[in-house]
Motif scaffolding. Structure first.
Motif, short mmCIF file in Angstrom:
data_model
loop_
_atom_site.label_atom_id
_atom_site.label_comp_id
_atom_site.label_asym_id
_atom_site.label_seq_id
_atom_site.Cartn_x
_atom_site.Cartn_y
_atom_site.Cartn_z
N THR A 28 0.85 -1.19 0.00
CA THR A 28 0.00 0.00 0.00
C THR A 28 0.88 1.24 0.00
OG1 THR A 28 -0.05 0.05 2.40
CG2 THR A 28 -1.78 -1.19 1.29
N GLY A 29 0.28 2.35 -0.38
CA GLY A 29 1.03 3.59 -0.39
C GLY A 29 1.34 4.10 1.00
N GLY A 30 0.56 3.68 2.00
CA GLY A 30 0.80 4.10 3.38
C GLY A 30 1.06 2.89 4.25
N GLY A 31 0.91 3.09 5.54
CA GLY A 31 1.17 2.01 6.47
C GLY A 31 -0.08 1.26 6.88
N ARG A 32 -1.23 1.50 6.22
CA ARG A 32 -2.49 0.87 6.62
C ARG A 32 -3.10 0.12 5.45
NH1 ARG A 32 -5.07 6.29 8.88
NH2 ARG A 32 -6.99 5.09 8.87
N LEU A 33 -3.72 -1.01 5.75
CA LEU A 33 -4.32 -1.85 4.71
C LEU A 33 -5.80 -1.56 4.50
CD1 LEU A 33 -2.65 -5.26 5.58
CD2 LEU A 33 -2.05 -3.69 3.73
N ILE A 34 -6.48 -0.98 5.48
CA ILE A 34 -7.88 -0.61 5.33
C ILE A 34 -8.06 0.83 5.78
CG2 ILE A 34 -8.70 -2.97 5.68
CD1 ILE A 34 -9.54 -2.16 8.49
N GLU A 35 -9.09 1.46 5.25
CA GLU A 35 -9.35 2.85 5.60
C GLU A 35 -10.23 2.91 6.85
OE1 GLU A 35 -8.07 5.54 4.33
OE2 GLU A 35 -6.86 4.33 2.95
N ARG A 36 -9.82 3.72 7.82
CA ARG A 36 -10.63 4.01 9.00
C ARG A 36 -10.68 5.51 9.18
NH1 ARG A 36 -12.05 -0.24 12.11
NH2 ARG A 36 -10.83 -2.19 12.06
N ILE A 37 -11.73 5.95 9.83
CA ILE A 37 -11.84 7.38 10.11
C ILE A 37 -10.66 7.84 10.96
CG2 ILE A 37 -13.23 9.16 11.25
CD1 ILE A 37 -15.69 7.55 10.51
N ARG A 38 -10.29 6.97 11.89
CA ARG A 38 -9.17 7.30 12.77
C ARG A 38 -8.38 6.04 13.09
NH1 ARG A 38 -9.53 10.66 18.51
NH2 ARG A 38 -7.29 11.13 18.65
N ASP A 39 -7.09 6.15 13.09
CA ASP A 39 -6.21 5.02 13.39
C ASP A 39 -6.47 4.57 14.84
OD1 ASP A 39 -4.24 3.20 13.72
OD2 ASP A 39 -2.57 4.56 13.37
N ILE A 58 -11.01 -0.14 24.51
CA ILE A 58 -11.76 -0.50 23.29
C ILE A 58 -10.92 -0.24 22.05
CG2 ILE A 58 -13.76 0.13 21.89
CD1 ILE A 58 -15.26 0.73 24.51
N SER A 59 -10.26 0.92 22.01
CA SER A 59 -9.44 1.25 20.85
C SER A 59 -8.23 0.34 20.76
CB SER A 59 -8.99 2.71 20.93
OG SER A 59 -10.09 3.59 20.93
N ALA A 60 -7.63 0.02 21.90
CA ALA A 60 -6.45 -0.86 21.89
C ALA A 60 -6.82 -2.26 21.43
CB ALA A 60 -5.82 -0.89 23.28
N ARG A 61 -7.99 -2.74 21.81
CA ARG A 61 -8.42 -4.06 21.34
C ARG A 61 -8.66 -4.05 19.83
NH1 ARG A 61 -9.76 -8.19 24.58
NH2 ARG A 61 -9.69 -7.90 26.84
N ARG A 62 -9.22 -2.95 19.33
CA ARG A 62 -9.40 -2.84 17.87
C ARG A 62 -8.04 -2.80 17.17
NH1 ARG A 62 -12.15 1.65 17.80
NH2 ARG A 62 -14.12 0.60 18.19
N TRP A 63 -7.11 -2.09 17.78
CA TRP A 63 -5.73 -2.03 17.27
C TRP A 63 -5.10 -3.42 17.24
CZ3 TRP A 63 -1.53 0.46 20.89
CH2 TRP A 63 -0.26 0.31 20.32
N LEU A 64 -5.31 -4.19 18.30
CA LEU A 64 -4.76 -5.55 18.36
C LEU A 64 -5.40 -6.44 17.30
CD1 LEU A 64 -3.05 -7.76 19.71
CD2 LEU A 64 -4.91 -8.05 21.38
N THR A 65 -6.72 -6.32 17.13
CA THR A 65 -7.43 -7.14 16.14
C THR A 65 -6.91 -6.85 14.73
OG1 THR A 65 -9.41 -7.17 17.53
CG2 THR A 65 -9.70 -7.70 15.19
#
Length: 588
Positions: A28-39, A58-65
């Motif tokens: 990918t052109g950036g460091g993310r494989l899917i688009e999210r409103i916020r990292d 909650i955010s950390a668990r989403r980050w881990l997933t």
């Protein structure tokens, strides 16, 4: 990629490079494989800063997933450790332990286990996981072994033995520096004395190849190996000779920890020394075994090993080799030069030298050295560390002196206790350094009060003098200097029970120093009904060392019919820690 290569190796100049096939894949052109409103990583960090732990979790668990789903291995480890920190800081140690194990954060995991106190944190199986997870779990076992039951311990010891064998035979998936193998071996050494005799024998056999080595060679398991030998001697009398033989084998190859343990009072008592043997169990060794090991001590001393010579001084104080070393020690003390204003030596051999003189030379030689060290202790041109060592040396030497000389030393100790002689060379480098200092130096406490009160206890014989020491020691318990507080607690414990039995134990029960609370445990059993409040409060003390001290004091108390003593023993017999239960039953 660098983190992955460091974990598994090999360590080459291409640590930062991906596998060649991975480099050929589209990215990918950036460091993310899917688009999210916020990292989610940024969102977790932001919530943590804003002190919103629920949003952070909650955010950390989403980050881990996301990290697991996309194979972002380094990001997964960061998320796991972040979640561990979050749960630790929000009073969820069990959840924190689970994430730290998955992240392989061995240091944070052991720190968490220490903070958890008597709470047994979940420990996963020592199998079917990456090496860093198994290493973290093995580290945690060393900290929490006191809380495990015998059934689990036996299984863990067997599995640790298997990991150690696999590591030695090259069949273990491990880091390039063998982190898992080394930790498994160290933990095995820490636990094996709690297992069966056959497990202990297998551990000794497993570690046999580690004994022989080239001169000045060190093994990362040496300290644990040596300590294991002493634990086996104390807990498995059937293996006492085998374990001590191994300890001497290690010492003969220059293992520092083994040499230290050979000079330990517990080992010396087993070998036949009568010095400081009160209250210790009878030695399980036969007279022939003792003679054999004493002969090995002599050979070690002949090889100019200082610690071995100190051990021999306890066993055979009049041996010509020991006497020769003691005469050299005497001369070093008596011929010590005056302090040089332009140079300072920090640290001396005074304590060791004074021990040799006190143990092996006539009383007159001892007294000459005593006077020399008293002069040194009073000299403000000396650094505080050297003056404290001089007072410790006087304490060694005064024990065998006449009553008149002891009284003289006691009178001299008063000025140190009262702080009249404080103020030494380089005192500006003592105490805690300024937090903004670029170059932080701390030579320890500059106070001489603690060293003075230890000397006073060793020299005082009159009840009125001992009562004066008691009052000074009680006042010193509120000092801001930690070494002084510890010395005061030790001094009170060493005074005759008739002198300290009326010290108010109930006022010490909430002291922040563990040594003072241990003293409180001893004092509470001198008058158990009067100090019932203190005794029962200490049964719930967060530090298990205090409860062990209380258990031993209650078991040996002369007031076994007291309701307080009975209730204390009953409570401690159901303690979560094995060491406390063993202390109260007398099997520790």
């Amino acid at each position: 990629m660098r983190a992955l290569n460091v974990k598994y190796g090999p360590w080459t100049t291409a640590l930062n490079d991906e596998h060649r096939l991975a480099q050929a894949l589209r990215t990918t052109g950036g460091g993310r494989l899917i688009e999210r409103i916020r990292d989610p990583r940024e969102q977790a960090m932001s919530a943590l800063v804003q002190k919103k732990p629920v949003e952070a979790v909650i955010s950390a668990r989403r980050w881990l997933t996301d990290s697991v789903a996309f194979g972002a291995w380094a990001s997964e480890g960061e998320a796991l450790e972040f979640l561990g920190d979050l749960y630790r800081d929000n009073r969820e140690p069990e959840e924190a332990a689970s994430f730290y194990q998955r992240a392989g954060s061995a240091k944070k995991l052991t720190d968490l286990a220490d903070q958890a106190g008597d709470t047994l944190l979940p420990i996963g199986a020592l199998s079917e996981e990456p090496w860093w997870v198994l290493r973290a779990r093995a580290s945690m076992l060393s900290v929490q072994e006191d809380l495990l039951d015998e059934t689990h311990l036996t299984g863990y010891i067997d599995r640790l033995h298997e990991l150690s064998v696999q590591g030695r035979t090259g069949k273990l998936t491990d880091s390039p520096t063998h982190h898992l193998y080394l930790q498994a071996t160290r933990t095995l050494c820490n636990l094996v004395h709690l297992g069966s005799i056959s497990q202990a024998e297998r551990a000794l056999e497993l570690l046999t190849p580690d004994v022989q080595r080239a001169p000045h060679q060190y093994r990362h398991t040496d300290d644990a190996h040596s300590a294991m030998c002493l634990r086996l001697v104390e807990n498995r009398p059937e293996l006492a000779m085998s374990a001590l033989t191994r300890l001497f084998d290690l010492a003969e190859f220059g293992t520092r920890k083994a040499l230290e343990l050979i000079a330990d009072d517990r080992v010396l008592h087993l070998l036949g020394s009568e010095e400081d043997g009160a209250g210790q169990r009878p030695s399980p060794l036969s007279e022939g075994d003792k003679a054999s090991l004493q002969e090995r001590s002599l050979k070690l001393a002949e090889s100019s090993q200082l610690l071995a010579t100190a051990a021999l001084a306890s066993l055979q104080p009049h041996h010509e080799l020991v006497v020769a070393r003691a005469e050299q020690a005497r001369d070093r003390i008596l011929l010590r030069k005056e302090p040089d204003p332009g140079a300072s030596d920090i640290g001396t051999m005074i304590v060791t030298d004074s021990y040799f003189v006190a143990r092996c030379l006539p009383a007159e030689d001892q007294y000459r050295c005593l006077e020399k060290l008293l002069v040194m202790a009073k000299d403000s041109r000396e650094p505080a560390t050297n003056r404290q060592e001089a007072l410790a040396g006087v304490r060694n030497l005064v024990i065998s002196q006449s009553s008149a000389r002891k009284q003289y030393v006691f009178e001299e100790s008063k000025s140190f206790i009262l702080g009249e002689l404080d103020g030494s060379h380089l005192d500006e480098w003592t105490g805690e350094p300024h937090p903004l200092s670029t170059f932080k130096v701390n030579f320890g406490s500059g106070s001489l009060r603690g060293s003075g009160i230890r000397l006073a206890v060793a020299s005082a014989e009159k009840p009125e003098d001992q009562s004066w020491i008691r009052e000074q020691a009680v006042n010193m318990l509120s000092s801001d200097e930690l070494p002084d507080v510890q010395s005061a607690a030790v001094a009170l414990n060493q005074l005759p029970k008739t002198i300290v039995r009326d010290v108010e134990a109930n006022l010490m029960v909430s002291h922040n120093n563990v040594n003072v609370r241990q003293l409180c445990a001893v004092l509470s059993m001198l008058q158990p009904d009067r100090f019932q409040k203190a005794a029962l409060a200490l049964c719930e003390d967060k530090n298990h060392r205090v409860r062990v001290t209380l258990a031993e004091a209650a078991r040996t108390s002369p007031y076994q019919t007291s309701s307080t003593v009975r209730l204390t023993i009953e409570k401690l017999s159901a303690d979560a820690r094995r060491s406390v239960r063993m202390a109260v039953s007398g099997s520790g």
